[in-house]
Scaffold this active site. Structure first.
Site, PDB file in Angstrom:
ATOM      1  N   ASP A  34       7.775  20.998  99.241  1.00  0.00           N
ATOM      2  CA  ASP A  34       7.408  19.652  98.617  1.00  0.00           C
ATOM      3  C   ASP A  34       7.688  18.677  99.657  1.00  0.00           C
ATOM      4  O   ASP A  34       8.283  18.792 100.410  1.00  0.00           O
ATOM      5  CB  ASP A  34       8.267  19.401  97.358  1.00  0.00           C
ATOM      6  CG  ASP A  34       7.645  18.398  96.454  1.00  0.00           C
ATOM      7  OD1 ASP A  34       7.500  17.389  96.754  1.00  0.00           O
ATOM      8  OD2 ASP A  34       7.416  18.990  95.042  1.00  0.00           O
ATOM      9  N   THR A  38       6.325  12.410  95.056  1.00  0.00           N
ATOM     10  CA  THR A  38       6.296  12.526  93.608  1.00  0.00           C
ATOM     11  C   THR A  38       7.591  13.543  93.111  1.00  0.00           C
ATOM     12  O   THR A  38       8.006  13.163  92.069  1.00  0.00           O
ATOM     13  CB  THR A  38       5.139  12.403  92.953  1.00  0.00           C
ATOM     14  OG1 THR A  38       4.514  13.862  93.079  1.00  0.00           O
ATOM     15  CG2 THR A  38       4.107  11.444  93.194  1.00  0.00           C
ATOM     16  N   LYS A  94      -6.229  14.751  99.441  1.00  0.00           N
ATOM     17  CA  LYS A  94      -6.058  15.506 100.488  1.00  0.00           C
ATOM     18  C   LYS A  94      -5.307  16.744  99.896  1.00  0.00           C
ATOM     19  O   LYS A  94      -5.513  17.887 100.568  1.00  0.00           O
ATOM     20  CB  LYS A  94      -5.255  14.863 101.605  1.00  0.00           C
ATOM     21  CG  LYS A  94      -5.988  14.101 102.572  1.00  0.00           C
ATOM     22  CD  LYS A  94      -5.164  13.261 103.309  1.00  0.00           C
ATOM     23  CE  LYS A  94      -4.417  13.407 104.439  1.00  0.00           C
ATOM     24  NZ  LYS A  94      -3.653  12.371 105.089  1.00  0.00           N
ATOM     25  N   ASN A 102      -5.013  25.085 103.355  1.00  0.00           N
ATOM     26  CA  ASN A 102      -4.073  25.799 104.038  1.00  0.00           C
ATOM     27  C   ASN A 102      -3.602  26.678 103.061  1.00  0.00           C
ATOM     28  O   ASN A 102      -2.957  27.901 103.727  1.00  0.00           O
ATOM     29  CB  ASN A 102      -3.025  24.674 104.205  1.00  0.00           C
ATOM     30  CG  ASN A 102      -3.441  23.634 105.383  1.00  0.00           C
ATOM     31  OD1 ASN A 102      -4.318  23.980 106.142  1.00  0.00           O
ATOM     32  ND2 ASN A 102      -2.765  22.355 105.065  1.00  0.00           N
ATOM     33  N   ALA A 117      -3.022  25.352  90.287  1.00  0.00           N
ATOM     34  CA  ALA A 117      -2.876  24.732  89.039  1.00  0.00           C
ATOM     35  C   ALA A 117      -4.204  23.593  89.058  1.00  0.00           C
ATOM     36  O   ALA A 117      -4.395  22.556  89.882  1.00  0.00           O
ATOM     37  CB  ALA A 117      -1.566  23.905  89.229  1.00  0.00           C
ATOM     38  N   TYR A 148      -8.552  12.639  91.514  1.00  0.00           N
ATOM     39  CA  TYR A 148      -7.832  13.639  91.099  1.00  0.00           C
ATOM     40  C   TYR A 148      -8.765  14.754  90.514  1.00  0.00           C
ATOM     41  O   TYR A 148      -8.697  16.007  90.996  1.00  0.00           O
ATOM     42  CB  TYR A 148      -7.070  13.196  89.842  1.00  0.00           C
ATOM     43  CG  TYR A 148      -6.207  14.419  89.312  1.00  0.00           C
ATOM     44  CD1 TYR A 148      -5.186  15.068  90.063  1.00  0.00           C
ATOM     45  CD2 TYR A 148      -6.320  14.707  88.057  1.00  0.00           C
ATOM     46  CE1 TYR A 148      -4.220  15.993  89.257  1.00  0.00           C
ATOM     47  CE2 TYR A 148      -5.590  15.822  87.464  1.00  0.00           C
ATOM     48  CZ  TYR A 148      -4.469  16.454  87.998  1.00  0.00           C
ATOM     49  OH  TYR A 148      -3.603  17.341  87.649  1.00  0.00           O
ATOM     50  N   LYS A 152      -9.437  18.415  92.049  1.00  0.00           N
ATOM     51  CA  LYS A 152      -9.094  19.941  91.362  1.00  0.00           C
ATOM     52  C   LYS A 152     -10.496  20.575  91.207  1.00  0.00           C
ATOM     53  O   LYS A 152     -10.342  21.708  91.113  1.00  0.00           O
ATOM     54  CB  LYS A 152      -8.738  19.315  90.030  1.00  0.00           C
ATOM     55  CG  LYS A 152      -7.205  18.870  90.276  1.00  0.00           C
ATOM     56  CD  LYS A 152      -6.105  19.769  90.418  1.00  0.00           C
ATOM     57  CE  LYS A 152      -4.742  19.437  90.226  1.00  0.00           C
ATOM     58  NZ  LYS A 152      -3.903  20.294  90.862  1.00  0.00           N
ATOM     59  N   THR A 178       1.107  18.476  79.211  1.00  0.00           N
ATOM     60  CA  THR A 178       2.211  19.168  79.127  1.00  0.00           C
ATOM     61  C   THR A 178       3.359  18.334  79.152  1.00  0.00           C
ATOM     62  O   THR A 178       3.484  17.290  80.168  1.00  0.00           O
ATOM     63  CB  THR A 178       2.422  20.329  80.046  1.00  0.00           C
ATOM     64  OG1 THR A 178       1.265  21.175  80.127  1.00  0.00           O
ATOM     65  CG2 THR A 178       3.644  21.359  80.132  1.00  0.00           C
TER      66      THR A 178
END
Ligand code: UDP
Length: 329
Positions: A34, A38, A94, A102, A117, A148, A152, A178
């Site tokens: 991470d 965030t 990114k 990657n 995800a 976003y 995705k 969720t």
């Protein structure tokens, strides 16, 4: 049999950290990654003493090196709230494009299975209801959510290309709204917003007239669905979410009842391109994974409220819960 090794990106986030817990409980070794833009390291602190857990403070948009074998890569790194996309739009793009590239390259080198995800946002502001996996969506590429949604969508395309061209083992989960413990306070999402407001004694802010709908899934149910998908042979995207749909105005009422706050609701402008309705069609997950959500909202909300109540006053009144200022786009 040798212990399986899994890399989780976005591991310090809400979902990433619950995923780490589950993989460890299932007997795997977990390598958590991470950049903490965030994510919160506190979400993983309870795992640091384990021999089967390690943490790398690293941005997955940059080249990833992991020594040794890897069996699974679970790519969960990404900002996930509309407020965040507005603040760090380039980082959001990114991590969904360079980041997945990657991860897929690493998976190829290690012959690992990748699970990514994805999100109900690939359906945009849907014209089909409820949303089934074969619906292609209604996305505005240049709107505020475009950074976003398109990242995705690209991520799904890239993952599928690695599967078809390189024969990589891939899985794609489309995650619907969720909630649960470890959601980030003040990330702008509706549940931490409402509960945070109730705990601080502020009015609850409904965006628009509150008739827009969402369907909220408790985190434990979601993680169970993801694990089942990981171990299945299903390459096509699968919706995981709870079809129990509710308007945002009704949701505010539920939070007011739950918290016993005396505050009222106030109405604010609806953000641009805010989807009017959202409900997953989960028949595929039921068929293929024999999965469906078990936790009712009344139960899940109680557990989540207890978590937010356990945060310190200082935490509760802190304006920002991110490290955006440390990140140069
Ligand atoms: N929302 C709201 N008040 C808030 C935060 C969000 O009414 O303080 C609304 C938002 O406009 C959206 C819904 O709640 O219609 C869910 O928002 P969230 O950001 O949680 O997720 P998403 O829109 O991505 O589903």
């Amino acid at each position: 049999m040798a212990r399986k090794r899994a890399l989780v990106t976005g591991a310090a986030g809400f979902l990433g950290s619950h995923l780490c817990d589950r993989l460890i409980a299932d007997g795997m070794e977990v390598i958590a990654m991470d950049n903490l833009i965030t994510g919160r390291i506190e979400n993983l602190e309870h795992l640091f003493h384990l021999e089967t857990f390690s943490f790398f403070h690293h941005d997955v948009s940059k080249f990833i090196h992991i020594p040794g074998d890897l069996d699974y890569i679970l790519h969960f790194a990404s900002p996930a709230s509309p407020i965040d996309y507005l603040k760090i739009p380039i980082q959001t793009l990114k991590v969904g494009s360079l980041g997945i590239h990657n991860c897929l390259g690493l998976a190829r080198a290690k012959k690992a299975r990748v699970l990514i995800a994805s999100t109900s946002e690939v359906y945009g502001d849907p014209t089909v209801h409820p949303q089934k996996e074969d619906y292609w969506g209604n996305v505005n590429p240049v709107g505020p959510r475009g950074v976003y949604d398109e990242a995705k969508r690209f991520q799904e395309a890239m993952t599928m290309a690695y599967h078809t061209y390189h024969g990589l083992e891939t899985r794609i989960v489309r995650i619907f709204n969720t909630y649960g413990p470890r959601m980030r306070l003040n990330d702008g999402r509706v549940l931490p917003a409402f509960i945070g407001q109730a705990l601080r004694g502020e009015d609850l802010t409904i965006f628009g007239d509150g008739t827009q709908t969402r369907s909220f899934c408790f985190v434990d149910d979601l993680i169970e669905g993801i694990i089942r998908l990981l171990h299945s042979d299903c390459v096509d995207p699968v919706n995981i979410g709870n079809p129990d749909e509710i308007t945002i105005a009704e949701f505010a009422e539920e939070i007011i009842k739950l918290t016993g706050t005396n505050q009222k609701v106030v109405y604010k402008e609806l953000p641009k391109d805010d989807p009017k309705q959202r409900q997953p069609d989960i028949s595929k997950a039921k068929d293929i994974l024999n999965w469906e959500p078990k936790v009712h909202r009344s139960e899940g909300l109680k557990i989540t409220y207890e978590y937010f109540k356990s945060l310190s006053k200082e935490e509760l009144f802190k304006k920002e819960h991110n490290n955006f200022e440390k990140y140069i786009q």
